[in-house]
Scaffold this motif. Sequence first.
Motif, PDB file in Angstrom:
ATOM      1  N   ASN A   4      96.330  -7.816  45.729  1.00  0.00           N
ATOM      2  CA  ASN A   4      96.123  -7.949  46.661  1.00  0.00           C
ATOM      3  C   ASN A   4      97.114  -8.394  47.475  1.00  0.00           C
ATOM      4  O   ASN A   4      97.792  -8.217  48.603  1.00  0.00           O
ATOM      5  CB  ASN A   4      95.148  -7.251  47.476  1.00  0.00           C
ATOM      6  CG  ASN A   4      94.524  -6.708  48.350  1.00  0.00           C
ATOM      7  OD1 ASN A   4      94.898  -5.567  48.459  1.00  0.00           O
ATOM      8  ND2 ASN A   4      94.813  -7.232  49.285  1.00  0.00           N
ATOM      9  N   ALA A   7     101.049  -8.147  46.766  1.00  0.00           N
ATOM     10  CA  ALA A   7     101.811  -6.870  47.415  1.00  0.00           C
ATOM     11  C   ALA A   7     101.411  -6.933  49.389  1.00  0.00           C
ATOM     12  O   ALA A   7     103.012  -6.547  49.564  1.00  0.00           O
ATOM     13  CB  ALA A   7     100.327  -5.568  47.672  1.00  0.00           C
ATOM     14  N   SER A 170     105.887   0.488  45.285  1.00  0.00           N
ATOM     15  CA  SER A 170     104.991  -0.133  44.697  1.00  0.00           C
ATOM     16  C   SER A 170     104.277  -0.806  44.903  1.00  0.00           C
ATOM     17  O   SER A 170     102.784   0.102  45.180  1.00  0.00           O
ATOM     18  CB  SER A 170     105.251  -0.556  43.092  1.00  0.00           C
ATOM     19  OG  SER A 170     106.061  -0.374  42.139  1.00  0.00           O
ATOM     20  N   TYR A 174     100.239   0.383  45.971  1.00  0.00           N
ATOM     21  CA  TYR A 174      99.404  -0.231  45.689  1.00  0.00           C
ATOM     22  C   TYR A 174      97.709  -1.037  46.295  1.00  0.00           C
ATOM     23  O   TYR A 174      96.946  -0.788  46.687  1.00  0.00           O
ATOM     24  CB  TYR A 174      99.537  -2.133  45.403  1.00  0.00           C
ATOM     25  CG  TYR A 174      98.106  -2.489  44.128  1.00  0.00           C
ATOM     26  CD1 TYR A 174      97.925  -2.113  42.810  1.00  0.00           C
ATOM     27  CD2 TYR A 174      98.286  -3.837  45.179  1.00  0.00           C
ATOM     28  CE1 TYR A 174      96.802  -3.302  42.722  1.00  0.00           C
ATOM     29  CE2 TYR A 174      96.810  -4.137  45.028  1.00  0.00           C
ATOM     30  CZ  TYR A 174      96.678  -3.992  44.182  1.00  0.00           C
ATOM     31  OH  TYR A 174      95.232  -5.293  43.080  1.00  0.00           O
ATOM     32  N   LYS A 176      98.040   1.252  49.280  1.00  0.00           N
ATOM     33  CA  LYS A 176      97.289   2.060  49.664  1.00  0.00           C
ATOM     34  C   LYS A 176      97.713   2.961  51.348  1.00  0.00           C
ATOM     35  O   LYS A 176      96.575   3.447  52.404  1.00  0.00           O
ATOM     36  CB  LYS A 176      95.923   2.147  49.819  1.00  0.00           C
ATOM     37  CG  LYS A 176      95.331   2.288  48.104  1.00  0.00           C
ATOM     38  CD  LYS A 176      93.902   3.191  48.013  1.00  0.00           C
ATOM     39  CE  LYS A 176      93.152   3.392  46.792  1.00  0.00           C
ATOM     40  NZ  LYS A 176      94.173   2.401  45.881  1.00  0.00           N
TER      41      LYS A 176
END
Length: 202
Positions: A4, A7, A170, A174, A176
Amino acid sequence: MIMNKLAQFISVIAHPIFLPTWMFLILVSSGLCNIYNTNITIVFSTIFVTTFVIPMIFMFILKKVGVIKSITMERREDRFIPLIIMVIFLYTTQTLFRDVTALGFFSFFIVCNIILCSIVFWINIYWKISLHAIGCGSLVSIIFILASISAEIFLPYLFASIIISGIVGSARLYLKSHSASQVYTGFAVGFITVLIIYSILW
């Protein structure tokens, strides 16, 4: 947790507000911007200040006074005024360097981003499209154009930009932050718009 944070980190460094800075560094490292070494720092600093520092100051002010909820502009409603601010300062940057022949392709990239910000403004009224994906699409598109002119120099940059775009997309999925359709459509809009502008203006 680690994924997380990774990302989120990718989303920050790949934010569209950094694109002019990244594009300038690519053009300089490739040798396409043949400006004198003594001027590189000045040009880079000017680009960084006008396309990142000043717009970010405005973003923080907008958040402070409650006009937007977050400087990351995750909500569709938070994007309208920041997009107008970006257009103003992108135009300012383009005006400053439009007569510098060595920065011809950089100026073209700025013009593309001004037009893309305007397109996103209207799309955003009805639908939340991925700004990150649009930025990646525009970057890949202009490097694709450069690679078609000089494959020997820009083919590695093209491959790298495609891979990075996949990583950024991506990361957004990831987190969202967007649906797949918002990411794919964003990339297509960025990529195709630059090609159309190039075919008309260049």
